[in-house]
Design an enzyme around this catalytic site. Structure first.
Site, short mmCIF file in Angstrom:
data_model
loop_
_atom_site.label_atom_id
_atom_site.label_comp_id
_atom_site.label_asym_id
_atom_site.label_seq_id
_atom_site.Cartn_x
_atom_site.Cartn_y
_atom_site.Cartn_z
N ASP A 68 47.31 46.31 38.74
CA ASP A 68 48.33 46.91 40.13
C ASP A 68 47.55 48.30 40.24
O ASP A 68 47.73 48.76 41.35
CB ASP A 68 49.25 47.22 40.22
CG ASP A 68 50.09 45.18 39.70
OD1 ASP A 68 49.04 44.81 40.06
OD2 ASP A 68 50.69 45.10 38.83
N ARG A 125 50.01 33.06 49.88
CA ARG A 125 49.31 33.82 48.41
C ARG A 125 49.35 32.11 47.76
O ARG A 125 49.78 30.98 47.49
CB ARG A 125 50.05 34.25 47.39
CG ARG A 125 50.23 35.81 47.67
CD ARG A 125 50.70 37.15 47.81
NE ARG A 125 50.28 36.80 46.19
CZ ARG A 125 50.99 37.68 45.71
NH1 ARG A 125 52.42 38.99 45.40
NH2 ARG A 125 50.42 38.15 44.20
#
Ligand code: S3P
Length: 430
Positions: A315, A123
């Site tokens: 999310d 990431r």
């Protein structure tokens, strides 16, 4: 570990979801930086938050766990160099641990190395390396990825930083670094990302001023210990909201859910789609709005969402896609390119697994086009969670309306944010 799930008749009952992950991370961090004894009540004992707790224990905070609460004797703003052999901090799967801690390490007078698991090691970290380097910290990385070696500096250079993304992790890292700066640090973002850090920094006595999408933080001499109660996590509640909305005949109450206005985009969009959802007993706990949520099975119509709302529901998008597959009409989601750099590439993961379930979900570079089927059941299948907690939970909820059997690979990854997810789910399935 794989899990096998089946279609259910309905969802009903009253549930509580675990504590908010974002707030728990920040409460552990700021309590560890405070001078004196803080209490973090109802913290989230999940894998990600445990990484943060371990990191601050290594750097001199005394953290005791008793009866679901954390008792933290802070180490003050100047931490101790981590004492394991390699001076490492292991962030596991947690983007929040790695990025927020970087802002704090930026102002220490020692060098630390941050490592993580396979997913976190892919990431992007350049988003924090760039602003923290501008403030005077020396950071070396594996070409913008972990491991990061952070050589802190105190004081750091204050700056006026304009970020081209809306990300609370970068904003928080810069604000935390601002505690160690030589003047006012200003941070501006395109849309307001979650503001738990701003709220909590103020509570701990830092001078933080918010003006629209800009936040100014002034250097701090010390932080004052606090007694914080963490509300339930809306990002966990949404899985059960989704279940009640899409399983015919369902009705559910979810108690004690944080509904911070920077986190409630999911609820706003569902209301636009015609969802029967009400927020009751609205109250404030530790500077955060909290309520109980009542939700009933609803016939939904499609809705478009774009970059202006994505940060308020970032999310929740995987489970929102599931809801959109059951609505009437075509839903387009755009401005959600950030999903590609979450715990897995959530655009690819969602599109590929929903295809296996028989839903019509087309992946875009920055979102999805979903052709809602108006409530026709899906087909069970063997599905991959990609070891991403939110993908595992989304697919588990999809299985509740999928004929036959659904098997989800590596479902134990739910422990990242919701360790008892399957127990709670079992209790509400009829
Ligand atoms: C988080 C911020 C969000 C979110 C993540 C938690 C936080 O990430 O996706 O689950 O606690 O600050 P970004 O800041 O990358 O958008």
């Amino acid at each position: 570990m794989d899990i096998k799930l089946k279609k259910v008749n309905s969802i009903s009952g009253v549930v509580e979801v675990p504590a908010d992950k974002s707030i728990t991370h920040r409460a552990v961090m700021l309590s560890s930086l405070a001078e004196g004894d803080s209490i973090v009540r109802n913290y989230l004992p999940s894998d990600d938050c445990n990484r943060t707790i371990e990191a601050f224990r290594q750097m001199g905070a005394e953290i005791k766990i008793d009866n679901g609460n954390l008792y933290i004797k802070g180490a003050g703003l100047n931490l101790k160099k981590p004492q394991d052999g390699k001076y490492n901090i292991y962030a596991g799967n947690s983007g929040t641990t790695s990025r927020l801690i970087s802002g704090i390490l930026a102002g220490q007078d020692f060098e630390t190395i941050i490592t993580g698991d396979e997913s976190l090691s892919k990431r992007p970290m350049s988003r924090i390396i760039e602003p923290l380097s501008k403030m005077g910290t020396e950071i070396s990385s594996n070409d913008g990825l972990l491991p990061l070696a952070i050589k802190g500096k105190n004081p750091l250079k204050a700056m006026n930083y304009i970020c081209d993304k809306s990300t609370a992790q970068v904003k928080s890292a810069v604000l935390f670094a601002g505690l160690y700066a030589d003047g006012a640090t200003i941070y501006t973002e395109p849309e307001k990302s979650r503001d738990h850090s701003e709220r909590m920094l103020k509570a701990f006595g830092a001078d933080v001023r918010v003006n629209g999408n800009s936040v100014t933080i002034y250097p701090a001499q010390k932080l004052l210990p606090q007694d914080i109660t963490v509300p339930g996590d809306i990002s966990s509640a949404v899985f059960f909201i989704a279940a009640a909305l899409i399983v015919p005949g369902s009705s559910l109450t979810i108690k004690n859910v944080g509904v911070n206005p920077t986190r409630d985009g999911f609820i706003d969009v569902l209301k636009r789609m015609g969802a029967e959802i009400s927020l009751i007993n609205l109250r404030e706990i530790s500077n955060e709005p909290v309520c109980d949520i009542e939700v009933k099975y609803s016939k939904l119509k499609a809705a478009n969402i774009d970059a202006s709302i994505v940060p308020r529901m970032v999310d929740e998008i995987p489970v929102f896609v599931l809801i959109a597959t059951q609505a009437e009409g075509i839903t387009k989601i755009s401005g959600a390119g950030e999903l590609k750099v979450k715990e897995t590439d959530r655009i690819a993961a969602v599109a590929s697994q929903f295809k296996k379930l028989g839903a019509q979900v087309e992946a875009l570079d920055d979102g999805f086009i979903i052709s809602g089927n108006g409530g026709i059941p899906l087909n069970g299948n063997l599905l991959d969670s990609f070891e991403d907690h939110r993908i595992a939970m989304t697919l588990s909820i999809a299985s509740l309306i999928a004929g036959g059997e659904t098997i989800i690979k590596d479902s134990n990854c739910v422990s990242i944010s919701f360790p008892n997810f399957y127990e709670v789910l079992k209790n509400i399935c009829k």
